[in-house]
Scaffold this active site. Structure first.
Site, PDB file in Angstrom:
ATOM      1  N   HIS A 114      37.547  33.222  43.454  1.00  0.00           N
ATOM      2  CA  HIS A 114      37.156  34.638  43.426  1.00  0.00           C
ATOM      3  C   HIS A 114      36.918  35.160  44.854  1.00  0.00           C
ATOM      4  O   HIS A 114      37.459  36.215  45.236  1.00  0.00           O
ATOM      5  CB  HIS A 114      35.884  34.783  42.575  1.00  0.00           C
ATOM      6  CG  HIS A 114      35.261  36.149  42.621  1.00  0.00           C
ATOM      7  ND1 HIS A 114      35.386  37.055  41.596  1.00  0.00           N
ATOM      8  CD2 HIS A 114      34.481  36.751  43.565  1.00  0.00           C
ATOM      9  CE1 HIS A 114      34.727  38.163  41.912  1.00  0.00           C
ATOM     10  NE2 HIS A 114      34.168  38.002  43.095  1.00  0.00           N
ATOM     11  N   GLU A 115      36.112  34.441  45.610  1.00  0.00           N
ATOM     12  CA  GLU A 115      35.787  34.923  46.959  1.00  0.00           C
ATOM     13  C   GLU A 115      37.035  34.946  47.837  1.00  0.00           C
ATOM     14  O   GLU A 115      37.218  35.869  48.638  1.00  0.00           O
ATOM     15  CB  GLU A 115      34.679  34.063  47.588  1.00  0.00           C
ATOM     16  CG  GLU A 115      33.340  34.067  46.833  1.00  0.00           C
ATOM     17  CD  GLU A 115      32.712  35.456  46.690  1.00  0.00           C
ATOM     18  OE1 GLU A 115      33.122  36.379  47.406  1.00  0.00           O
ATOM     19  OE2 GLU A 115      31.815  35.623  45.843  1.00  0.00           O
ATOM     20  N   HIS A 118      38.979  38.063  47.359  1.00  0.00           N
ATOM     21  CA  HIS A 118      38.582  39.214  48.188  1.00  0.00           C
ATOM     22  C   HIS A 118      39.322  39.197  49.524  1.00  0.00           C
ATOM     23  O   HIS A 118      39.774  40.243  50.016  1.00  0.00           O
ATOM     24  CB  HIS A 118      37.078  39.203  48.447  1.00  0.00           C
ATOM     25  CG  HIS A 118      36.248  39.579  47.258  1.00  0.00           C
ATOM     26  ND1 HIS A 118      36.501  40.693  46.506  1.00  0.00           N
ATOM     27  CD2 HIS A 118      35.151  38.985  46.704  1.00  0.00           C
ATOM     28  CE1 HIS A 118      35.595  40.786  45.524  1.00  0.00           C
ATOM     29  NE2 HIS A 118      34.772  39.751  45.618  1.00  0.00           N
ATOM     30  N   ASP A 124      36.201  43.743  43.413  1.00  0.00           N
ATOM     31  CA  ASP A 124      35.494  43.260  42.228  1.00  0.00           C
ATOM     32  C   ASP A 124      35.843  44.105  41.017  1.00  0.00           C
ATOM     33  O   ASP A 124      36.240  45.264  41.131  1.00  0.00           O
ATOM     34  CB  ASP A 124      33.976  43.316  42.460  1.00  0.00           C
ATOM     35  CG  ASP A 124      33.475  42.128  43.258  1.00  0.00           C
ATOM     36  OD1 ASP A 124      33.803  40.983  42.890  1.00  0.00           O
ATOM     37  OD2 ASP A 124      32.759  42.356  44.245  1.00  0.00           O
TER      38      ASP A 124
END
Ligand SMILES: [Zn+2]
Length: 191
Positions: A114-115, A118, A124
């Site tokens: 997920h990170e 980014h 998000d």
């Protein structure tokens, strides 16, 4: 006469071949694969997790190669408390911070992919859908899905291919951006 025609034909074929060769040997920069070097020297507990996350992103996209410790496009850190977050300085560049306390509650691999998402240009999306990677902690601690959806993966591919208009890109790939609070504090287990 005949030999002049054949010489002309040979020249034409050679020219066509050369043109074709140039086209194949020099794809436009927009379609060339980009290597993103990540460094885990400051996240020793999560080096293996980072490698797994890199493999997931490499498999999900068609124009990215995340490679360990070949440079510092992406630095990965482990921290204690404060929450996991990402700082994207530009598309494909930045820093990821993994909170060891959160990684004990949520899937560390889901947090990592997920990170990194980014850094790869994704915002998000707190809709609670475990099928999405960028729903982060809104999908709960029970959601361990570490894979981007097809739409999420395709968006990353499009961002790196440079095929989206400015309107389509929005702010996803431009400028420095900090992404915090993707993983809400989970309630402490009772007892
Ligand atoms: Zn997030």
């Amino acid at each position: 006469m005949a030999s002049r025609i054949s010489r002309t034909l040979v020249a034409m074929v050679a020219t066509a071949g050369a043109t074709l060769g140039v086209t194949l040997a020099n794809p436009s920069p927009a379609s060339a694969a980009m290597t993103i070097c990540y460094n885990t020297s400051q996240a020793p507990s999560y080096a293996s997790i980072a490698n797994q996350a890199a493999t997931i992103w490499n498999n999900a996209t068609s124009n990215l190669t995340l490679t360990a410790n070949c440079g510092t496009n992406l630095r990965i850190y482990q921290i204690t408390g404060g929450g996991s977050y990402a700082v994207r300085t530009s598309l494909g560049n930045g820093r990821v911070y993994i909170d060891t306390q959160q990684a004990a509650q949520y899937s560390p691999l889901r947090i990592m992919t997920h990170e990194i998402g980014h850094i790869l240009g994704l915002p998000d999306n707190y809709n609670g859908d475990c099928a999405l990677l960028m729903s982060g902690g809104s999908a709960g601690t029970g959601c361990t899905n570490p894979y981007p959806s097809t739409a999420e993966a395709n968006r990353v591919t499009s961002l790196f291919a440079g095929t989206l208009s400015a309107t389509e890109r929005g702010t996803d790939s431009s400028g420095a951006t900090v992404f915090r609070d993707s993983w809400p504090a989970a309630l402490a287990p009772v007892g």
